[in-house]
Design an enzyme around this catalytic site. Structure first.
Site, mmCIF file in Angstrom:
data_model
loop_
_atom_site.group_PDB
_atom_site.id
_atom_site.type_symbol
_atom_site.label_atom_id
_atom_site.label_comp_id
_atom_site.label_asym_id
_atom_site.label_seq_id
_atom_site.Cartn_x
_atom_site.Cartn_y
_atom_site.Cartn_z
ATOM 1 N N LYS A 77 0.871 -1.189 0.000
ATOM 2 C CA LYS A 77 0.000 0.000 0.000
ATOM 3 C C LYS A 77 0.893 1.219 0.000
ATOM 4 O O LYS A 77 2.013 1.181 0.530
ATOM 5 C CB LYS A 77 -0.882 0.017 1.255
ATOM 6 C CG LYS A 77 -2.121 0.885 1.113
ATOM 7 C CD LYS A 77 -3.183 0.156 0.344
ATOM 8 C CE LYS A 77 -4.458 0.923 0.211
ATOM 9 N NZ LYS A 77 -5.499 0.073 -0.383
HETATM 10 P P1 NAD Z 1 -13.108 7.564 -3.420
HETATM 11 O O1 NAD Z 1 -12.138 8.605 -3.008
HETATM 12 O O2 NAD Z 1 -13.445 7.399 -4.864
HETATM 13 O O3 NAD Z 1 -14.514 7.780 -2.651
HETATM 14 C C1 NAD Z 1 -14.614 7.880 -1.264
HETATM 15 C C2 NAD Z 1 -16.052 8.294 -0.947
HETATM 16 O O4 NAD Z 1 -16.251 8.223 0.449
HETATM 17 C C3 NAD Z 1 -16.410 9.709 -1.362
HETATM 18 O O5 NAD Z 1 -17.765 9.742 -1.804
HETATM 19 C C4 NAD Z 1 -16.286 10.491 -0.053
HETATM 20 O O6 NAD Z 1 -17.086 11.663 -0.033
HETATM 21 C C5 NAD Z 1 -16.788 9.469 0.935
HETATM 22 N N1 NAD Z 1 -16.330 9.656 2.299
HETATM 23 C C6 NAD Z 1 -15.079 9.884 2.753
HETATM 24 N N2 NAD Z 1 -15.081 9.989 4.108
HETATM 25 C C7 NAD Z 1 -16.364 9.813 4.498
HETATM 26 C C8 NAD Z 1 -17.018 9.788 5.748
HETATM 27 N N3 NAD Z 1 -16.351 9.968 6.873
HETATM 28 N N4 NAD Z 1 -18.369 9.563 5.769
HETATM 29 C C9 NAD Z 1 -19.046 9.366 4.640
HETATM 30 N N5 NAD Z 1 -18.489 9.372 3.425
HETATM 31 C C10 NAD Z 1 -17.154 9.594 3.358
HETATM 32 O O7 NAD Z 1 -12.549 6.200 -2.804
HETATM 33 P P2 NAD Z 1 -12.850 4.722 -3.281
HETATM 34 O O8 NAD Z 1 -11.818 4.315 -4.267
HETATM 35 O O9 NAD Z 1 -14.297 4.588 -3.606
HETATM 36 O O10 NAD Z 1 -12.499 3.913 -1.941
HETATM 37 C C11 NAD Z 1 -13.395 3.849 -0.857
HETATM 38 C C12 NAD Z 1 -12.950 2.760 0.114
HETATM 39 O O11 NAD Z 1 -12.869 1.511 -0.590
HETATM 40 C C13 NAD Z 1 -11.556 2.962 0.713
HETATM 41 O O12 NAD Z 1 -11.551 2.382 2.005
HETATM 42 C C14 NAD Z 1 -10.664 2.161 -0.206
HETATM 43 O O13 NAD Z 1 -9.451 1.773 0.436
HETATM 44 C C15 NAD Z 1 -11.570 0.975 -0.479
HETATM 45 N N6 NAD Z 1 -11.267 0.216 -1.694
HETATM 46 C C16 NAD Z 1 -11.226 0.812 -2.909
HETATM 47 C C17 NAD Z 1 -10.968 0.043 -4.044
HETATM 48 C C18 NAD Z 1 -11.001 0.648 -5.427
HETATM 49 O O14 NAD Z 1 -10.900 -0.122 -6.401
HETATM 50 N N7 NAD Z 1 -11.176 1.957 -5.586
HETATM 51 C C19 NAD Z 1 -10.737 -1.330 -3.921
HETATM 52 C C20 NAD Z 1 -10.797 -1.911 -2.655
HETATM 53 C C21 NAD Z 1 -11.076 -1.135 -1.555
#
Ligand code: NAD
Length: 421
Positions: free
Chosen positions: A111
């Site tokens: 990471k």
């Molecule tokens: P992103 O930045 O595209 O979106 C994050 C979203 O969460 C946004 O809508 C933001 O406004 C919201 N958010 C942030 N803090 C918040 C809070 N305290 N309360 C409510 N909403 C909140 O990120 P993403 O890529 O969608 O990733 C989201 C999660 O999924 C992370 O934990 C990431 O590690 C995990 N993840 C992502 C992927 C991927 O392929 N993008 C894969 C596995 C896991």
């Protein structure tokens, strides 16, 4: 709970380690091997000098933690956030090792992160941060070593910059150096939706266990970024009733169902779901506590803790985000009979299609979206069945089962390879 205990509960690394310890003990893993698998292989700290638009020089801290390459190159996202810490990156890197092993793909975990606030940075500044960060870790990444991908606040454009910087140093284009790239630069069809699609596939499998129909299943999604918005869009298309959605600004709620296509348009125009016409406003944390069948936290870590776990009313908790639930909350949810689809299973669709992307880049032969989606489904369904079977066989809850399955696989590879002296 003391302040130290509260801080410990919220530490992503401590959460990972606590679950690891339970699973390793159940597997009766040798003490030395336990210590080896619990520790990251390498931690890189960089201090990135960047010329800001004002021409002022600023230095940003960046990390890349490589937890394990026992089963193949390291794999894991890069996040940009003011809250990034080495502890968090260390925990998430280990989770990536376990996630890749749960879905049985030939990668270890890594990471990365840069401590910065993308909302306060121009595109030019973000590009310069990304390129210099890549240059600083260049010796440690690459298709055979460690393959970055998008995570919070990074996207296809960030991956294009990393790929270009890496390629400039190698003197030829190396598309397999990152995943989650734009399709026109060697990205995979279906990657953008993959994590959300994987969440839906695992929820579909859980529904079968409860004999529930999608149309009768109320879903709440916290987070409307890559994971949350794609999961909501796909689930809405497949007939699920999405009754609540929240992002960092707040949430919207409608017991009759939120119109997701209109909400996607609205959020694109307004930068947030808040104020979406025809819905009630609700807090981003409060939304987790509402009546529903499926709760999908897809925003950030440690949103379900010992403080609010007893208020969760969902029957199925599908963890789209990484580490949204703390270990003390696990115990409360288990006692309340919540069926948890743990993060290292529920959100593994992203890394699975990243694996497909890496394979396609190395072959120079690209698959149609239907092939990608079909292969993703096969892997997700198999992993879901294996985790649930492991849980039943060993009489543990799904998260510990997923850790046991993963640790067992990684430990087996380590034993086969032996320790290089
Ligand atoms: P992103 O930045 O595209 O979106 C994050 C979203 O969460 C946004 O809508 C933001 O406004 C919201 N958010 C942030 N803090 C918040 C809070 N305290 N309360 C409510 N909403 C909140 O990120 P993403 O890529 O969608 O990733 C989201 C999660 O999924 C992370 O934990 C990431 O590690 C995990 N993840 C992502 C992927 C991927 O392929 N993008 C894969 C596995 C896991």
């Amino acid at each position: 709970m003391s302040a130290a205990e509260a801080a410990n509960e919220l530490s992503v690394y401590q959460s990972m380690a606590a679950r690891f310890d339970v699973a390793a003990a159940k597997l009766q893993l040798d003490e030395g091997l336990t210590q080896y698998l619990r520790s990251p292989n390498r931690e890189i700290i960089v201090h990135i000098p960047v010329a800001m638009d004002t021409r002022r020089l600023r230095v940003f801290d960046g990390y890349r933690v490589q937890h394990s390459f026992a089963r193949g190159p390291c794999k894991g996202g890069v996040r940009y956030s003011p809250n990034v810490t080495l502890d968090e990156i260390r925990g998430l890197a280990a989770e990536m090792t376990w996630k890749c092993a749960v879905v049985n793909i030939p990668f270890g975990g890594a990471k990365g992160g840069v401590v910065c606030d993308p909302a306060q940075l121009s595109q030019g500044e973000l590009e310069r941060i990304t390129r210099r960060y890549t240059a600083e870790i260049l010796d440690y990444i690459g298709p055979e070593r460690d393959v970055p991908a998008p995570d919070m606040n990074t996207n296809e454009q960030t991956m294009a910059w990393i790929m270009d910087t890496y390629s400039m140093h190698m003197r030829h284009t190396v598309t397999a150096s990152v995943t989650g790239k734009p399709v026109d630069l060697g990205g995979s069809q279906g990657r953008r939706e993959a994590t959300g699609r994987g969440c839906m596939i695992s929820i579909d499998e859980a529904l079968k266990r409860f004999s529930w129909k999608r149309q009768e299943t109320r879903v709440i999604v916290q987070g409307f970024g890559n994971v949350g918005s794609e999961a909501a869009r796909l689930m809405h298309e497949e007939g699920y009733k999405i009754i609540g959605v929240a992002d960092v600004g707040g949430g919207v709620f409608n017991t009759k169902g939120v119109q997701i296509p209109a909400l996607l348009e609205y959020a694109k125009e307004n930068g947030s779901v808040t104020g979406f016409p025809g819905s009630e406003s609700i807090g981003a944390q409060e939304i987790l506590e509402q009546e529903c069948e499926v709760l999908l936290p897809a925003a950030t870590e440690s949103v379900i803790t010992s403080k609010n776990a007893h208020k969760i009313k969902a029957r199925i908790l599908a963890e789209g985000a990484n580490s949204p639930t703390t270990p003390p909350a696990d115990a409360i949810l288990f006692d309340r009979g919540v069926f948890v689809i743990p993060d290292i299973l529920a959100n593994a669709g992203g890394v699975t299609v990243s694996y497909f992307e890496w394979v396609q880049d190395r072959q120079g032969y690209f698959w149609p979206e239907l092939v990608v989606n079909d292969r993703l489904k096969n892997i997700m369904v198999a992993a879901f069945d294996e985790v649930v079977h492991y849980a039943e066989k060993h009489k543990v809850h799904n998260r510990i089962a997923a850790y046991m399955l993963a640790i067992d696989r990684v430990a087996f590879s380590v034993k086969l390879r032996g320790i290089y002296a």
